[in-house]
Enzyme design. Structure first.
Site, PDB file in Angstrom:
ATOM      1  N   GLY A  43       9.247 -28.118  28.081  1.00 41.00           N
ATOM      2  CA  GLY A  43       9.392 -29.725  27.926  1.00 41.00           C
ATOM      3  C   GLY A  43      10.806 -29.975  27.087  1.00 41.00           C
ATOM      4  O   GLY A  43      11.149 -29.282  26.391  1.00 41.00           O
ATOM      5  N   GLN A  48      16.568 -34.664  21.800  1.00 38.43           N
ATOM      6  CA  GLN A  48      16.810 -33.334  21.655  1.00 38.43           C
ATOM      7  C   GLN A  48      18.244 -32.906  22.324  1.00 38.43           C
ATOM      8  O   GLN A  48      18.739 -31.789  21.976  1.00 38.43           O
ATOM      9  CB  GLN A  48      15.770 -32.389  22.353  1.00 38.43           C
ATOM     10  CG  GLN A  48      14.448 -32.438  21.479  1.00 38.43           C
ATOM     11  CD  GLN A  48      13.541 -31.407  22.441  1.00 38.43           C
ATOM     12  OE1 GLN A  48      12.867 -31.563  23.183  1.00 38.43           O
ATOM     13  NE2 GLN A  48      13.426 -30.234  21.795  1.00 38.43           N
ATOM     14  N   CYS A  91       9.346 -25.150  20.007  1.00 36.12           N
ATOM     15  CA  CYS A  91      10.148 -26.198  20.231  1.00 36.12           C
ATOM     16  C   CYS A  91      11.414 -25.764  20.498  1.00 36.12           C
ATOM     17  O   CYS A  91      12.064 -24.826  19.852  1.00 36.12           O
ATOM     18  CB  CYS A  91      10.191 -27.224  19.272  1.00 36.12           C
ATOM     19  SG  CYS A  91      11.107 -28.603  19.296  1.00 36.12           S
ATOM     20  N   LEU A  92      12.229 -26.341  21.820  1.00 38.55           N
ATOM     21  CA  LEU A  92      13.560 -25.788  21.921  1.00 38.55           C
ATOM     22  C   LEU A  92      14.510 -26.179  20.775  1.00 38.55           C
ATOM     23  O   LEU A  92      15.525 -25.521  20.598  1.00 38.55           O
ATOM     24  CB  LEU A  92      14.152 -26.251  23.198  1.00 38.55           C
ATOM     25  CG  LEU A  92      13.227 -25.827  24.578  1.00 38.55           C
ATOM     26  CD1 LEU A  92      13.843 -26.436  25.879  1.00 38.55           C
ATOM     27  CD2 LEU A  92      13.171 -24.628  24.641  1.00 38.55           C
ATOM     28  N   HIS A 133       3.520 -33.476  22.543  1.00 40.76           N
ATOM     29  CA  HIS A 133       4.745 -33.112  21.656  1.00 40.76           C
ATOM     30  C   HIS A 133       5.988 -33.760  21.911  1.00 40.76           C
ATOM     31  O   HIS A 133       6.815 -34.187  21.241  1.00 40.76           O
ATOM     32  CB  HIS A 133       4.809 -31.462  22.029  1.00 40.76           C
ATOM     33  CG  HIS A 133       5.997 -30.606  21.580  1.00 40.76           C
ATOM     34  ND1 HIS A 133       5.744 -29.821  20.490  1.00 40.76           N
ATOM     35  CD2 HIS A 133       7.244 -30.917  21.489  1.00 40.76           C
ATOM     36  CE1 HIS A 133       6.924 -29.302  20.199  1.00 40.76           C
ATOM     37  NE2 HIS A 133       7.899 -29.880  20.910  1.00 40.76           N
ATOM     38  N   GLU A 134       6.123 -34.182  23.143  1.00 38.49           N
ATOM     39  CA  GLU A 134       7.680 -34.885  23.836  1.00 38.49           C
ATOM     40  C   GLU A 134       7.524 -36.427  23.188  1.00 38.49           C
ATOM     41  O   GLU A 134       8.569 -36.571  22.972  1.00 38.49           O
ATOM     42  CB  GLU A 134       7.864 -34.822  25.219  1.00 38.49           C
ATOM     43  CG  GLU A 134       7.564 -33.259  25.832  1.00 38.49           C
ATOM     44  CD  GLU A 134       8.498 -32.420  24.995  1.00 38.49           C
ATOM     45  OE1 GLU A 134       9.734 -32.925  24.500  1.00 38.49           O
ATOM     46  OE2 GLU A 134       8.432 -30.978  24.858  1.00 38.49           O
ATOM     47  N   HIS A 137       8.700 -36.255  19.826  1.00 31.62           N
ATOM     48  CA  HIS A 137      10.095 -36.298  19.612  1.00 31.62           C
ATOM     49  C   HIS A 137      10.756 -37.632  19.881  1.00 31.62           C
ATOM     50  O   HIS A 137      11.471 -38.102  18.936  1.00 31.62           O
ATOM     51  CB  HIS A 137      10.685 -35.462  20.681  1.00 31.62           C
ATOM     52  CG  HIS A 137      10.840 -34.016  20.316  1.00 31.62           C
ATOM     53  ND1 HIS A 137      11.602 -33.506  19.436  1.00 31.62           N
ATOM     54  CD2 HIS A 137      10.235 -32.817  21.080  1.00 31.62           C
ATOM     55  CE1 HIS A 137      11.228 -32.290  19.304  1.00 31.62           C
ATOM     56  NE2 HIS A 137      10.543 -31.720  20.310  1.00 31.62           N
TER      57      HIS A 137
HETATM   58 ZN    ZN Z   1      10.115 -29.922  20.772  1.00 29.31          ZN
END
Ligand code: ZN
Length: 193
Positions: A43, A48, A91-92, A133-134, A137
């Site tokens: 995701g 991000q 998380c990226l 989660h997204e 963000h």
């Molecule tokens: Zn994340």
């Protein structure tokens, strides 16, 4: 376009709804999928990649063609349902950091897809977790904000490393000052939100 790492200020920016689905957005979304696959993620949210609007992409297969590519535009979450489940998240924007997070196992979501069609559906399990989660963000919230004291303690040193690296990059001029970042985001919001 690059994936920003914690504690970049755009990750704390509360994103705004998009006015329309257009060709620019399609280009952005294609690039977001590419970055997500390169990082083997499942995701990725717009802030991000330093963009201030409400879009995220998901592919639970983490590889192109592996599973369904999903795009969520202007998502609104409702009716979270028990039970609350605890699962490890990563998380990226915090590569290598993993910690358990408690979230409702079922959610209801409305959003638009890239064709401009409304999505109105209930999601469960991993997909419900990734969506939450997204959306966090997009609201400027990261999964490390939702940790228990014990879990927070376990990742504290790793977060301090990210903080140090960020400050070094900023000193070397690779990351602009907060005000410059904010001005750029506001300019993009004026065009697209
Ligand atoms: Zn994340």
């Amino acid at each position: 376009m690059d994936i920003l790492e914690y504690p970049h200020p755009t990750l704390r920016h509360k994103t705004k709804s998009l006015r329309r689905v257009d060709a620019d957005l399609r280009v952005t979304v294609t690039e977001m999928f590419r970055l997500m696959y390169d990082a083997a993620g499942i995701g990725l949210a717009a802030n991000q990649v330093d963009l201030p609007y409400r879009v995220f992409v998901i592919n639970l297969g983490s590889e192109r063609g592996q599973d369904e590519e999903m795009v969520f535009i202007n998502p609104v979450i409702s009716r979270p349902k028990a039970p609350v489940e605890e699962e490890e998240e990563g998380c990226l924007s915090l590569p290598g950091v993993f910690a358990p997070v408690r979230r409702p196992s079922t959610i209801h979501l409305t959003a638009f897809n890239l064709a401009g069609e409304e999505i109105r559906s209930e999601f469960q399990g991993l997909l419900a977790r990734v969506i939450q989660h997204e959306i966090d963000h997009l609201d400027g919230v990261m999964f490390i904000d939702r940790l228990s004291d014990t879990a927070e303690m376990a990742v504290r040193d790793e977060l301090a490393d990210f903080q140090r690296r960020f400050e070094q990059r900023r000193e070397s001029g690779k990351i602009p000052a907060d005000e410059k970042i904010r001005t750029r985001l506001e300019l993009i919001e004026k065009t697209y939100c």
